[in-house]
Design a protein around this motif. Structure first.
Motif, PDB file in Angstrom:
ATOM      1  N   PRO A  12       0.817  -1.220   0.000  1.00  0.00           N
ATOM      2  CA  PRO A  12       0.000   0.000   0.000  1.00  0.00           C
ATOM      3  C   PRO A  12       0.848   1.266   0.000  1.00  0.00           C
ATOM      4  N   ILE A  13       0.227   2.379  -0.434  1.00  0.00           N
ATOM      5  CA  ILE A  13       0.857   3.693  -0.364  1.00  0.00           C
ATOM      6  C   ILE A  13      -0.136   4.663   0.275  1.00  0.00           C
ATOM      7  N   PRO A  14       0.346   5.794   0.826  1.00  0.00           N
ATOM      8  CA  PRO A  14      -0.578   6.770   1.427  1.00  0.00           C
ATOM      9  C   PRO A  14      -1.551   7.339   0.392  1.00  0.00           C
ATOM     10  N   ALA A  15      -2.733   7.704   0.847  1.00  0.00           N
ATOM     11  CA  ALA A  15      -3.746   8.272  -0.040  1.00  0.00           C
ATOM     12  C   ALA A  15      -3.211   9.534  -0.710  1.00  0.00           C
ATOM     13  N   GLY A  16      -3.445   9.651  -2.007  1.00  0.00           N
ATOM     14  CA  GLY A  16      -3.018  10.817  -2.759  1.00  0.00           C
ATOM     15  C   GLY A  16      -1.612  10.728  -3.299  1.00  0.00           C
ATOM     16  N   ALA A  17      -0.826   9.748  -2.865  1.00  0.00           N
ATOM     17  CA  ALA A  17       0.542   9.593  -3.359  1.00  0.00           C
ATOM     18  C   ALA A  17       0.525   9.034  -4.783  1.00  0.00           C
ATOM     19  N   THR A  18       1.635   9.213  -5.490  1.00  0.00           N
ATOM     20  CA  THR A  18       1.757   8.754  -6.873  1.00  0.00           C
ATOM     21  C   THR A  18       2.971   7.854  -7.003  1.00  0.00           C
ATOM     22  N   ILE A  19       2.782   6.671  -7.607  1.00  0.00           N
ATOM     23  CA  ILE A  19       3.899   5.781  -7.902  1.00  0.00           C
ATOM     24  C   ILE A  19       4.485   6.208  -9.246  1.00  0.00           C
ATOM     25  N   GLY A  74      -0.823  14.887   5.851  1.00  0.00           N
ATOM     26  CA  GLY A  74      -1.750  14.200   6.738  1.00  0.00           C
ATOM     27  C   GLY A  74      -1.092  13.010   7.395  1.00  0.00           C
ATOM     28  N   LEU A  75      -1.854  12.315   8.254  1.00  0.00           N
ATOM     29  CA  LEU A  75      -1.405  11.096   8.926  1.00  0.00           C
ATOM     30  C   LEU A  75      -2.145   9.928   8.288  1.00  0.00           C
ATOM     31  N   PHE A  76      -1.429   9.019   7.662  1.00  0.00           N
ATOM     32  CA  PHE A  76      -2.030   7.960   6.854  1.00  0.00           C
ATOM     33  C   PHE A  76      -1.779   6.598   7.502  1.00  0.00           C
ATOM     34  N   GLN A  77      -2.864   5.881   7.797  1.00  0.00           N
ATOM     35  CA  GLN A  77      -2.784   4.518   8.303  1.00  0.00           C
ATOM     36  C   GLN A  77      -2.749   3.563   7.113  1.00  0.00           C
ATOM     37  N   LEU A  78      -1.786   2.655   7.111  1.00  0.00           N
ATOM     38  CA  LEU A  78      -1.611   1.748   5.979  1.00  0.00           C
ATOM     39  C   LEU A  78      -1.923   0.310   6.377  1.00  0.00           C
ATOM     40  N   PRO A  79      -2.597  -0.438   5.509  1.00  0.00           N
ATOM     41  CA  PRO A  79      -2.757  -1.878   5.769  1.00  0.00           C
ATOM     42  C   PRO A  79      -1.423  -2.592   5.600  1.00  0.00           C
ATOM     43  N   ALA A  80      -1.409  -3.878   5.883  1.00  0.00           N
ATOM     44  CA  ALA A  80      -0.172  -4.652   5.818  1.00  0.00           C
ATOM     45  C   ALA A  80       0.232  -4.922   4.371  1.00  0.00           C
ATOM     46  N   TYR A  90       3.485  -8.089   6.232  1.00  0.00           N
ATOM     47  CA  TYR A  90       4.383  -7.217   6.968  1.00  0.00           C
ATOM     48  C   TYR A  90       3.592  -6.006   7.435  1.00  0.00           C
ATOM     49  N   PRO A  91       3.513  -5.759   8.759  1.00  0.00           N
ATOM     50  CA  PRO A  91       2.728  -4.619   9.253  1.00  0.00           C
ATOM     51  C   PRO A  91       3.420  -3.295   8.941  1.00  0.00           C
ATOM     52  N   ASN A  92       2.650  -2.310   8.509  1.00  0.00           N
ATOM     53  CA  ASN A  92       3.196  -1.000   8.156  1.00  0.00           C
ATOM     54  C   ASN A  92       2.822   0.054   9.191  1.00  0.00           C
ATOM     55  N   ARG A  93       3.762   0.909   9.515  1.00  0.00           N
ATOM     56  CA  ARG A  93       3.492   1.999  10.433  1.00  0.00           C
ATOM     57  C   ARG A  93       2.718   3.114   9.720  1.00  0.00           C
ATOM     58  N   ALA A  94       2.092   3.951  10.510  1.00  0.00           N
ATOM     59  CA  ALA A  94       1.421   5.107   9.944  1.00  0.00           C
ATOM     60  C   ALA A  94       2.450   6.065   9.365  1.00  0.00           C
ATOM     61  N   VAL A  95       2.112   6.693   8.242  1.00  0.00           N
ATOM     62  CA  VAL A  95       3.002   7.625   7.568  1.00  0.00           C
ATOM     63  C   VAL A  95       2.465   9.036   7.757  1.00  0.00           C
ATOM     64  N   GLU A  96       3.291   9.930   8.278  1.00  0.00           N
ATOM     65  CA  GLU A  96       2.897  11.319   8.460  1.00  0.00           C
ATOM     66  C   GLU A  96       3.606  12.185   7.417  1.00  0.00           C
ATOM     67  N   VAL A  97       2.828  12.895   6.633  1.00  0.00           N
ATOM     68  CA  VAL A  97       3.352  13.803   5.621  1.00  0.00           C
ATOM     69  C   VAL A  97       2.921  15.220   6.020  1.00  0.00           C
ATOM     70  N   LYS A  98       3.902  16.110   6.183  1.00  0.00           N
ATOM     71  CA  LYS A  98       3.619  17.472   6.621  1.00  0.00           C
ATOM     72  C   LYS A  98       3.596  18.446   5.455  1.00  0.00           C
ATOM     73  N   ALA A  99       2.937  19.555   5.642  1.00  0.00           N
ATOM     74  CA  ALA A  99       2.918  20.609   4.633  1.00  0.00           C
ATOM     75  C   ALA A  99       4.299  21.264   4.572  1.00  0.00           C
ATOM     76  N   PRO A 100       4.714  21.761   3.400  1.00  0.00           N
ATOM     77  CA  PRO A 100       6.025  22.404   3.288  1.00  0.00           C
ATOM     78  C   PRO A 100       6.138  23.591   4.218  1.00  0.00           C
TER      79      PRO A 100
END
Length: 340
Positions: A244-251, A309-315, A330-340
């Motif tokens: 998984p990737i955080p919501a709104g992210a682009t691969i 934002g703070l994004f909760q990710l599934p495994a 593999y369990p994933n930690r929450a990802v926090e992305v801050k504004a510039p």
């Protein structure tokens, strides 16, 4: 005829162990025949590798003797034929047959020789264990609940589900009619994943910065490299990797406008796996592999964080598509992305 042969079955390939077992099974006058047959059984059993409903051999890498028209598939079906009549192997026959069938690709085994032996093995198995057609109904009882499935016409499979009950309970399956249907029991439960889980596959995941405005802090516009280190405990066909990737992210790497090609140039793909297809979706990275051999492989991809934002990710999930009990998470930690 055997006095000139150094009998060292522990050093032989699996195909030779099966040949030796067949010789011992047919020639009862060989000195020490019972002890040697028990030794051959012990060696063969020690090499069998059962993972859920699939079957392999611990020596598969050395068993593909193509110049002798021998393959791990032919060993699997020949092993079924060899031990079919042995009382010591009766509890394992059905599992071996299911595992041998699970080795097929596109409905057949990999070589003509394996298919020829496979047809003989399945015909002999059916004649011995499935000679009587299944009719009537099968009743299943668990925790005070009872269900019944009728065997009508060409129906080959019945699926029955029971919810979990409190405490220890007994499951009873009773056939009312002719024949003896096979039963496969699977238990599933949704539990929090706090540490990596392995049941056929191992997964490790690391995230490193490619472009990061502030060291140690993810902000909008940063680019990260995700590395998945995977390991298969046995050869497996049609494996899917879902990360998984955080919501709104682009691969990155799809070739669409605005995606830098230079950012994905250092991605590494390691291992002798056959990738069939790859999806770079809005919710995650998914790769489909036609064949994954026993051992390790690595896949990397690059992602840009677009929303704060703070994004909760599934495994992160790896699974054999046609043997779902073969999986790794593999369990994933929450990802926090801050504004510039």
């Amino acid at each position: 005829m055997l006095t000139s042969v150094a009998v060292e079955p522990t050093l032989w390939p699996t195909s030779a162990v099966i040949d030796w077992r067949n010789v011992l099974q047919r020639l009862t006058t060989i000195p020490g025949r019972d002890q040697k047959l028990a030794q051959a059984d012990s060696i063969l059993r020690s090499r069998l590798n059962f993972q859920g409903t699939t079957m392999g051999f611990s020596t598969e890498r050395n068993d593909a003797l193509w110049w002798l028209m021998i393959s791990p598939d032919s060993n699997a079906v020949r092993a079924v034929l060899s031990v079919m009549e042995s009382p010591r192997w009766q509890p394992d026959i059905s599992r071996m047959v299911r595992g041998a069938l699970g080795r097929q690709q596109y409905g057949h085994w990999t070589t003509t020789v394996a298919n020829a032996w496979g047809v003989l093995a399945m015909e002999k198995f059916s004649a011995r264990f499935e000679a009587t057609p299944v009719t009537g109904a099968t009743q299943s009882a668990y925790a005070g609940q009872t269900t019944s499935s009728a065997w009508d016409g060409d129906k080959k499979e019945n699926l029955q589900n029971f919810p979990w009950a409190e405490g220890r309970q007994d499951l009873t399956v009773t056939q009312q009619g002719t024949g003896k249907p096979w039963a496969m029991v699977r238990a599933q439960a949704a539990i929090p994943l706090k540490e990596p889980f392995s049941s056929g596959f191992k997964v490790a995941r690391t995230v490193t910065a490619v472009e990061q405005a502030r060291k140690g802090v993810w902000t909008r516009g940063d680019v990260a490299r995700v590395r998945l280190e995977l390991e298969a405990q046995s050869d497996m066909t049609w494996v899917v990797v879902d990360d998984p990737i955080p919501a709104g992210a682009t691969i990155l790497g799809s070739g669409l406008g605005g995606q830098s090609e230079s950012l994905v140039q250092d991605e590494q793909q390691e291992g002798y796996v056959w990738k069939a297809f790859e999806e770079r979706r809005f919710d995650g990275f998914i790769a489909y592999y036609r064949f994954v051999p026993k051992g390790k492989w690595t896949v990397e991809y690059t992602v840009r964080f677009n929303n704060p934002g703070l994004f909760q990710l599934p495994a992160t999930h790896v699974e054999a598509m046609y043997a779902p009990e073969m999986l790794g998470e593999y369990p994933n930690r929450a990802v926090e992305v801050k504004a510039p």
